[in-house]
Write an enzyme that holds these catalytic residues in place. Structure first.
Site, mmCIF file in Angstrom:
data_model
loop_
_atom_site.group_PDB
_atom_site.id
_atom_site.type_symbol
_atom_site.label_atom_id
_atom_site.label_comp_id
_atom_site.label_asym_id
_atom_site.label_seq_id
_atom_site.Cartn_x
_atom_site.Cartn_y
_atom_site.Cartn_z
ATOM 1 N N ASP A 29 0.275 -1.412 -0.295
ATOM 2 C CA ASP A 29 0.246 0.068 -0.060
ATOM 3 C C ASP A 29 1.098 1.227 -0.179
ATOM 4 O O ASP A 29 0.495 2.405 0.504
ATOM 5 C CB ASP A 29 -1.127 -0.045 1.395
ATOM 6 C CG ASP A 29 -0.468 -0.301 2.109
ATOM 7 O OD1 ASP A 29 0.740 0.221 2.649
ATOM 8 O OD2 ASP A 29 -0.679 -1.385 3.382
ATOM 9 N N ARG A 58 0.457 7.039 0.326
ATOM 10 C CA ARG A 58 0.377 6.020 1.143
ATOM 11 C C ARG A 58 -0.918 5.647 -0.169
ATOM 12 O O ARG A 58 -1.899 6.774 -0.376
ATOM 13 C CB ARG A 58 0.046 6.299 2.388
ATOM 14 C CG ARG A 58 -0.599 5.652 3.375
ATOM 15 C CD ARG A 58 -0.299 3.968 3.472
ATOM 16 N NE ARG A 58 -0.221 3.315 4.545
ATOM 17 C CZ ARG A 58 -1.707 2.330 4.413
ATOM 18 N NH1 ARG A 58 -2.121 2.392 2.911
ATOM 19 N NH2 ARG A 58 -1.942 1.970 5.383
ATOM 20 N N ASP A 79 -5.497 -1.177 3.882
ATOM 21 C CA ASP A 79 -4.524 -1.432 4.778
ATOM 22 C C ASP A 79 -3.672 -2.988 4.515
ATOM 23 O O ASP A 79 -4.643 -3.965 4.742
ATOM 24 C CB ASP A 79 -4.184 -1.444 6.232
ATOM 25 C CG ASP A 79 -2.974 -0.979 7.113
ATOM 26 O OD1 ASP A 79 -2.066 -1.043 6.567
ATOM 27 O OD2 ASP A 79 -3.385 -1.394 8.679
ATOM 28 N N THR A 80 -2.734 -2.876 4.066
ATOM 29 C CA THR A 80 -2.399 -4.287 3.278
ATOM 30 C C THR A 80 -1.594 -5.197 4.256
ATOM 31 O O THR A 80 -0.822 -4.572 4.950
ATOM 32 C CB THR A 80 -1.682 -4.284 2.403
ATOM 33 O OG1 THR A 80 -0.787 -3.529 2.525
ATOM 34 C CG2 THR A 80 -2.385 -3.954 1.271
ATOM 35 N N GLU A 108 1.938 -6.299 7.047
ATOM 36 C CA GLU A 108 2.762 -5.677 6.832
ATOM 37 C C GLU A 108 3.777 -6.017 6.204
ATOM 38 O O GLU A 108 3.943 -8.123 5.998
ATOM 39 C CB GLU A 108 3.240 -5.486 7.674
ATOM 40 C CG GLU A 108 2.852 -4.701 9.133
ATOM 41 C CD GLU A 108 2.943 -3.123 8.554
ATOM 42 O OE1 GLU A 108 4.212 -3.016 7.983
ATOM 43 O OE2 GLU A 108 2.261 -2.450 7.895
ATOM 44 N N ARG A 142 3.318 10.809 4.299
ATOM 45 C CA ARG A 142 3.153 10.500 2.571
ATOM 46 C C ARG A 142 2.333 11.546 2.259
ATOM 47 O O ARG A 142 1.087 12.030 2.761
ATOM 48 C CB ARG A 142 2.559 8.900 2.610
ATOM 49 C CG ARG A 142 4.366 8.840 3.965
ATOM 50 C CD ARG A 142 3.982 6.805 3.999
ATOM 51 N NE ARG A 142 2.292 7.434 5.567
ATOM 52 C CZ ARG A 142 2.736 6.241 5.455
ATOM 53 N NH1 ARG A 142 2.934 5.010 5.634
ATOM 54 N NH2 ARG A 142 0.930 6.393 7.031
#
Length: 210
Positions: A46, A57, A62-63, A65, A105
């Site tokens: 992401d 971003r 939210d993918t 980690e 970001r």
């Protein structure tokens, strides 16, 4: 009287039509105009760097980690995103409200060859959750797709969970990026104990990223 009634009906149709047209235009314009950009480098599922937008971003998704703390489907999501961005003939970005997050970001919707990348990630089951700091243009559509992905049991929601193999070490001083990536496949940020300035060739605060 009949002429007056006809006139009133015509006016009502015009007003209602204009209201609907305006509402549609507002909804379409909310996310801002798309602009073409070029990939500089991919970070993970992401996050990526673009020529115009800089470190970006992806909005709303939210993918898992895939860098410091490697989670199930983290590497898979990262690989999928990077392949899509690198193979795309045309990349377009789109702002939606606030342009920057608290880490500096750029926040963007990402389009690859006319398809919304966030949507593709959700459909694949690579989005573990949404970060909801406001109301975004494509939010409702992504929520529906997330429910479908969960129902269909794809990716993160599948019965067959992806195993995570992580090499561990207490070592902090690596000779080069090849050695570092054995333990941190996607590199490390400046805040990480294994970060070394000599491995951060582009001086962006991230060493040995792919």
């Amino acid at each position: 009287m009949q002429k007056l009634l006809k006139l009133l009906v015509v006016m009502m149709i015009f007003v209602l039509g204009f209201t609907g047209f305006a509402a549609n235009n507002i909804a379409e314009a909310k996310a801002g105009k798309k602009f073409t950009d070029k990939l500089v480098k991919c970070v993970d599922g992401d996050t990526a760097y673009f020529k115009k937008a800089g470190k970006s971003r992806f909005l709303y998704v939210d993918t898992p980690e895939s860098t410091n703390k490697i989670e199930a489907y983290g590497k898979t999501a990262s690989k999928y995103t990077c392949n899509k961005l690198k193979s795309a003939k045309k990349i377009q970005l789109q702002y939606d409200g606030t342009k920057k997050d608290k880490y500096g970001r750029t926040l963007v919707w990402v389009w690859v060859d006319g398809k919304l990348l966030q949507k593709l990630l959700v459909q694949k089951g690579y989005v573990k959750k949404f970060y909801d700091y406001g109301t975004y243009s494509y939010e409702s559509e992504l929520v529906k797709l997330q429910k479908k992905a969960q129902k269909d049991k794809v990716g993160l929601w599948s019965k067959k969970k992806e195993s995570v193999t992580i090499a561990t070490t207490n070592k902090t001083n690596f000779k080069n990026c090849t050695e570092l990536r054995k333990y941190y496949p996607n590199g490390v940020p400046k805040s990480h104990k294994a970060y070394q300035a000599k491995m951060d060739r582009d001086k962006d605060g991230y060493a040995c990223e792919r």
